[in-house]
Each structure stands twice: as C-alpha cells, then as structure tokens.
Design an enzyme around this catalytic site. Structure first.
Site: not given
Ligand code: 76B
Ligand code: MG
Length: 221
Positions: A141, A144, A169-170, A199
């Site tokens: 999650d 992406k 997810d996603n 969500e």
């Molecule tokens: C490289 C690395 C990275 C991590 C890391 N830590 N935290 C994350 C969060 C990433 N999640 C998302 O970006 C995400 C985005 C949307 C979204 C946004 C905007 C829209 F318009 C529509 C949908 C919806 C979702 O459900 C998501 O999960 N990554 C941790 C460790 N190493």
């Molecule tokens: Mg997500």
C-alpha cells in the site's frame, strides 16, 4: 503553523474513539474521512476484504508497505493471533508520528513494529534487524510504482515462502499496471482481483490477492 490532515484525523480519534478499542478508532477514522476530510486510508469497503484475507491466512508474520496513519495497520493487527507480528514501513516521518499515536490509542502497539524509511532500503534489512525469515502476508500500500521492484526484491531475498500471500491496494486507482501484469502473467503466482472502490468514493479500485506457489514454480523441472 496550520495542522496537517493526519494531525486533524488524530485529534478526531482522541475526541471520539475509546482508548484500547480498535474498532472505535477504525470507525472514527472512517467517519472523519467520509464526512470531514478525505484521506488515503484503505477505508471501510476495501478494509472488509483486507480483514477476510487476514483471517483466511491467519499469518504469523506480516509486512505492511505504507503505514500512512495506521488505519490498515490496526485492521490487520486487531485480527492477529497472540505472538503474531506486524512490521509496517512508513516513508514520511510526520505521518509515522501520527500513526504511532493512532496505533497506541487503539492499544495495539505491542503487536506492531513501525519502521521509518523507504522499502528499498528496509526490506533487505528484515532478517538482520527484525529476525524475520519470511512473511506469510504482505500488504502492498506504498508508492504504486514500487510494488513490482519490491516484490522482485522480496523474491530474490527469499522473504516469500510457498503459500505466502501478497495483497495489493490501489491496483486500479492510482493503479499499479506493471505489478498487475507481472503477478497475473507469471506462473509463479495465482492471482485474483477483488473489485471495490477507491476509499470513501464511487471511483473503481480494487485489491489484487496473489499467492506465491513457491520459488521452484515457473522454473524448468
Ligand atoms: C517507497 C516507500 C513508500 C512508503 C509509503 N509510505 N506511505 C505511503 C503512502 C502511499 N499510498 C498512496 O500514495 C495512496 C494514494 C491514494 C490516492 C491519492 C490521490 C488520489 F487522487 C487517489 C488515490 C490512495 C491510496 O489508497 C494510497 O495508498 N507510501 C513506505 C516505504 N517505502
Ligand atoms: Mg492505498
């Protein structure tokens, strides 16, 4: 300075959820995101699918990539058997700080290890730092376009065993097309799509569940 959305979410949790009651914390976050401010938690609809996979796998060792505010961390941790462990990786320190407080409010901190940093740096440290041999369940999650390289990395490091489950997810929104193509085409995975919605919206999204049949699968007999 103005508070952040995760900070406002945490304030809402402290005002409306009962300490030590994970379901009340989950419900408070869902209320906040549906009626006050949207946020990128896996949410209640996809969360129900996540719950069913966790119960089916009943994992001893779980890796979550992308903690954000700890919503899915709680959904998983509240279903874990005593002694089972959940390691969750969060890149953004401010979000990690909020997640620690959310997880503590729910009383689940003893089941969870939250580590700050990037998946690419931390996955290779899983054995030496956390004494993990392999994961029964991985919840992807995070960023992406990192789903595929991190899956390849886990394969190469032997962190997946026969029957390990990847739940992503996603896969539709924002989307992980290269990851989807890989797990759906590789003889090394049995993959299934659970159609749902982004969500708190009516936009299509879904979870992809991929079972790793074992490193030997797909290689020459
Ligand atoms: C490289 C690395 C990275 C991590 C890391 N830590 N935290 C994350 C969060 C990433 N999640 C998302 O970006 C995400 C985005 C949307 C979204 C946004 C905007 C829209 F318009 C529509 C949908 C919806 C979702 O459900 C998501 O999960 N990554 C941790 C460790 N190493
Ligand atoms: Mg997500």
């Amino acid at each position: 300075t103005r508070s952040s959305r995760p900070q406002r979410m945490l304030a809402h949790v402290k005002r409306h959820a009962a300490r030590g009651d994970p379901q009340s914390v989950i419900d408070a976050i869902d209320y906040f995101c549906r009626h006050k401010e949207w946020a990128m938690n896996v949410g209640d609809e996809k969360g129900t699918i996540l719950d069913s996979v966790v119960c089916e796998v009943s994992p001893g060792a779980v890796l979550e990539l992308g903690t954000y505010c700890g919503y899915s961390t709680m959904r998983i941790a509240r279903l874990l058997a005593p002694g089972a462990r959940l390691i969750t990786l969060e890149f953004n320190p401010a979000n990690a700080a909020v997640a620690r407080q959310v997880i503590a409010w729910a009383g689940l901190e003893h089941k969870v290890q939250l580590v700050e940093g990037s998946s690419g740096d931390l996955i290779p440290q899983m054995r030496e730092k956390f004494g993990i041999d392999s994961f029964d369940l991985v919840f992807l999650d995070h960023w992406k376009d990192w789903y595929l390289p991190d899956t390849r990395l886990m394969e190469e490091l032997g962190l997946l065993h026969k029957g390990s489950v990847l739940l992503a997810d996603n896969v539709i929104c924002p989307g992980a097309p290269e990851y989807l193509a890989y797990v759906r085409s590789s003889p090394r995975y049995d993959s299934r799509y659970f159609k749902s919605h982004l969500e708190y919206t009516y936009v299509e999204d879904g979870l992809e569940k991929s079972v790793f049949p074992g490193a030997s699968a797909g290689s020459r007999p």
